[in-house]
Motif scaffolding. Structure first.
Motif, short mmCIF file in Angstrom:
data_model
loop_
_atom_site.label_atom_id
_atom_site.label_comp_id
_atom_site.label_asym_id
_atom_site.label_seq_id
_atom_site.Cartn_x
_atom_site.Cartn_y
_atom_site.Cartn_z
N THR A 191 0.83 -1.20 0.00
CA THR A 191 0.00 0.00 0.00
C THR A 191 0.87 1.25 0.00
O THR A 191 2.05 1.22 0.34
CB THR A 191 -0.93 0.03 1.22
OG1 THR A 191 -0.14 0.20 2.40
CG2 THR A 191 -1.76 -1.24 1.32
N PHE A 192 0.25 2.36 -0.38
CA PHE A 192 0.96 3.64 -0.36
C PHE A 192 1.49 3.95 1.04
O PHE A 192 2.63 4.40 1.21
CB PHE A 192 0.03 4.77 -0.80
CG PHE A 192 -0.42 4.67 -2.23
CD1 PHE A 192 0.49 4.77 -3.27
CD2 PHE A 192 -1.76 4.49 -2.55
CE1 PHE A 192 0.09 4.69 -4.60
CE2 PHE A 192 -2.17 4.42 -3.86
CZ PHE A 192 -1.25 4.52 -4.89
N ASP A 193 0.64 3.70 2.05
CA ASP A 193 1.04 4.02 3.42
C ASP A 193 2.22 3.16 3.87
O ASP A 193 3.09 3.64 4.61
CB ASP A 193 -0.15 3.84 4.37
CG ASP A 193 -1.20 4.93 4.19
OD1 ASP A 193 -0.85 6.01 3.65
OD2 ASP A 193 -2.36 4.70 4.57
N GLU A 194 2.27 1.90 3.42
CA GLU A 194 3.41 1.05 3.77
C GLU A 194 4.69 1.56 3.10
O GLU A 194 5.76 1.52 3.71
CB GLU A 194 3.13 -0.39 3.34
CG GLU A 194 2.12 -1.11 4.20
CD GLU A 194 1.78 -2.49 3.67
OE1 GLU A 194 1.61 -3.41 4.49
OE2 GLU A 194 1.68 -2.66 2.44
N VAL A 195 4.57 2.02 1.87
CA VAL A 195 5.74 2.57 1.18
C VAL A 195 6.30 3.76 1.96
O VAL A 195 7.52 3.88 2.16
CB VAL A 195 5.37 3.00 -0.26
CG1 VAL A 195 6.50 3.82 -0.88
CG2 VAL A 195 5.08 1.77 -1.11
N ALA A 205 8.63 10.76 -1.55
CA ALA A 205 7.44 10.83 -0.71
C ALA A 205 6.35 11.73 -1.30
O ALA A 205 5.15 11.42 -1.21
CB ALA A 205 7.82 11.31 0.69
N SER A 206 6.74 12.83 -1.93
CA SER A 206 5.75 13.73 -2.53
C SER A 206 4.98 13.03 -3.64
O SER A 206 3.75 13.19 -3.76
CB SER A 206 6.44 14.98 -3.09
OG SER A 206 7.06 15.72 -2.07
N ALA A 207 5.68 12.26 -4.46
CA ALA A 207 5.03 11.55 -5.56
C ALA A 207 4.10 10.47 -5.03
O ALA A 207 2.98 10.29 -5.53
CB ALA A 207 6.08 10.93 -6.48
N ILE A 208 4.55 9.72 -4.01
CA ILE A 208 3.70 8.68 -3.43
C ILE A 208 2.44 9.29 -2.83
O ILE A 208 1.32 8.78 -3.01
CB ILE A 208 4.47 7.89 -2.36
CG1 ILE A 208 5.59 7.06 -3.01
CG2 ILE A 208 3.54 6.98 -1.56
CD1 ILE A 208 5.11 5.94 -3.91
N ASN A 215 -5.60 8.05 -5.79
CA ASN A 215 -5.82 6.63 -6.04
C ASN A 215 -5.24 6.19 -7.39
O ASN A 215 -5.91 5.51 -8.18
CB ASN A 215 -7.32 6.30 -5.97
CG ASN A 215 -7.56 4.81 -5.79
OD1 ASN A 215 -6.71 4.09 -5.29
ND2 ASN A 215 -8.72 4.34 -6.22
N MET A 216 -4.01 6.60 -7.63
CA MET A 216 -3.31 6.26 -8.88
C MET A 216 -2.37 5.09 -8.62
O MET A 216 -1.34 5.25 -7.95
CB MET A 216 -2.52 7.46 -9.38
CG MET A 216 -1.65 7.19 -10.61
SD MET A 216 -2.58 6.93 -12.12
CE MET A 216 -3.33 8.56 -12.34
N PRO A 217 -2.67 3.89 -9.09
CA PRO A 217 -1.79 2.74 -8.83
C PRO A 217 -0.43 2.90 -9.51
O PRO A 217 -0.32 3.53 -10.57
CB PRO A 217 -2.57 1.55 -9.42
CG PRO A 217 -3.49 2.16 -10.42
CD PRO A 217 -3.84 3.52 -9.90
N THR A 240 5.58 -5.43 -8.85
CA THR A 240 4.92 -5.07 -7.60
C THR A 240 3.88 -4.00 -7.90
O THR A 240 4.17 -3.05 -8.62
CB THR A 240 5.93 -4.53 -6.57
OG1 THR A 240 6.89 -5.55 -6.26
CG2 THR A 240 5.21 -4.10 -5.29
N ARG A 241 2.72 -4.15 -7.33
CA ARG A 241 1.68 -3.14 -7.48
C ARG A 241 1.56 -2.35 -6.17
O ARG A 241 1.41 -2.94 -5.09
CB ARG A 241 0.33 -3.78 -7.81
CG ARG A 241 -0.81 -2.76 -7.98
CD ARG A 241 -2.14 -3.45 -8.20
NE ARG A 241 -3.24 -2.49 -8.23
CZ ARG A 241 -3.87 -2.10 -9.32
NH1 ARG A 241 -3.50 -2.60 -10.49
NH2 ARG A 241 -4.86 -1.24 -9.27
N VAL A 242 1.64 -1.05 -6.28
CA VAL A 242 1.46 -0.16 -5.14
C VAL A 242 0.10 0.51 -5.29
O VAL A 242 -0.16 1.18 -6.29
CB VAL A 242 2.56 0.93 -5.08
CG1 VAL A 242 2.39 1.79 -3.84
CG2 VAL A 242 3.94 0.30 -5.12
N SER A 243 -0.77 0.31 -4.32
CA SER A 243 -2.13 0.87 -4.40
C SER A 243 -2.71 0.88 -3.00
O SER A 243 -2.04 0.56 -2.03
CB SER A 243 -2.99 0.05 -5.35
OG SER A 243 -3.10 -1.29 -4.88
#
Length: 259
Positions: A191-195, A205-208, A215-217, A240-243
């Protein structure tokens, strides 16, 4: 290539983000034309699937603003120099793409009308609708923002369905650097928060945060594997999918074949 042999994908418009270092090949600096041409062929093969493609390319193979700042250069000046490096890479990629018959536009956040179009969102959208590859150069046009943030920003502005991150030497997101840690664990989904909380090396961090808020995977894959970009969009390969929440089984199911 026959229509039946073209893999199907659910994606209609994507942002491909690659680092400037990806264009170096096995050199330590600058551009390696055969590598640029190989990546251009990958992009062309995805366009043949009917996908509209945006691109953002970093400038680290020529000049990296943060590194210049660390050596005593004023940060704003160093960042602008880095933006100009991304324009050089964009022009190289445009040349390779158009050499392969792909219509391309370089769109710069810093005006330089002799070599690139200025960024006008509606015009860029129209280029995509006409099946032209749009390469967004010069970052966001502002210092202190990386090309990662530029990719997330333009992906949202262009209504892309995903950011595809092509990495060198790694086929996804790991809990630590797999090149120096043989026991590194690769994530299928994160997940984004885990990243952000685990400081995983995906984007800054700004991009994430920008991708999360919209909600952009983000799909991270190895750019070193031939056919990798095409395979990812066909739901194949290692990545890996980040979402927010996305079970692997529900990811990238190929759409129905054309009638």
């Amino acid at each position: 290539m026959t229509e039946a042999s073209i893999p199907q994908t659910t994606y209609k418009r994507v942002m491909l983000k690659i680092s400037g270092e990806a264009l170096m090949g096995d050199q330590g600096f600058g551009l390696h034309p055969p590598t640029v041409q190989r990546i251009a062929r990958e992009v062309k093969s995805v366009q043949e699937m009917g996908v509209e493609i945006c691109m953002v390319i970093g400038g680290g193979n020529i000049f990296r603003g943060l590194a210049g700042s660390a050596q005593g250069m004023e940060r704003t000046t160093a960042d602008y120099m880095g933006m100009l490096a991304t324009v050089m890479n964009a022009l190289a990629m445009q040349s390779a793409l158009e050499g392969g018959g792909v219509f391309t536009r370089v769109i710069s956040a810093i005006r330089m009308d002799e070599v690139a179009e200025p960024y006008i969102r509606r015009r860029a959208v129209r280029h995509l609708e006409k099946k032209r590859v749009c390469i967004f150069a010069a970052g966001t046009g502002n210092p202190y923002f990386t090309t990662d943030t530029a990719a997330a920003l333009r992906a949202n502005e262009m209504a892309c369905e995903a950011i595809i991150m092509g990495k060198n030497g790694t086929d996804g997101v790991y809990d630590k650097d797999p090149r120096t840690n043989p026991d590194a664990k690769r994530y299928d989904n994160v997940t984004f928060d885990e990243v952000l909380s685990k400081n995983l090396k995906v984007m800054d961090a700004s991009a994430i945060a920008l991708a999360r808020d919209n909600n952009m995977p983000i799909i991270v894959f190895s750019l070193d594997e031939p056919g990798g970009f095409r395979g990812i969009l066909a739901g194949q390969g290692t990545y890996t999918r980040v979402s927010e929440k996305a079970p692997r089984a529900q990811l990238d199911k190929p759409g129905p074949a054309p009638a």
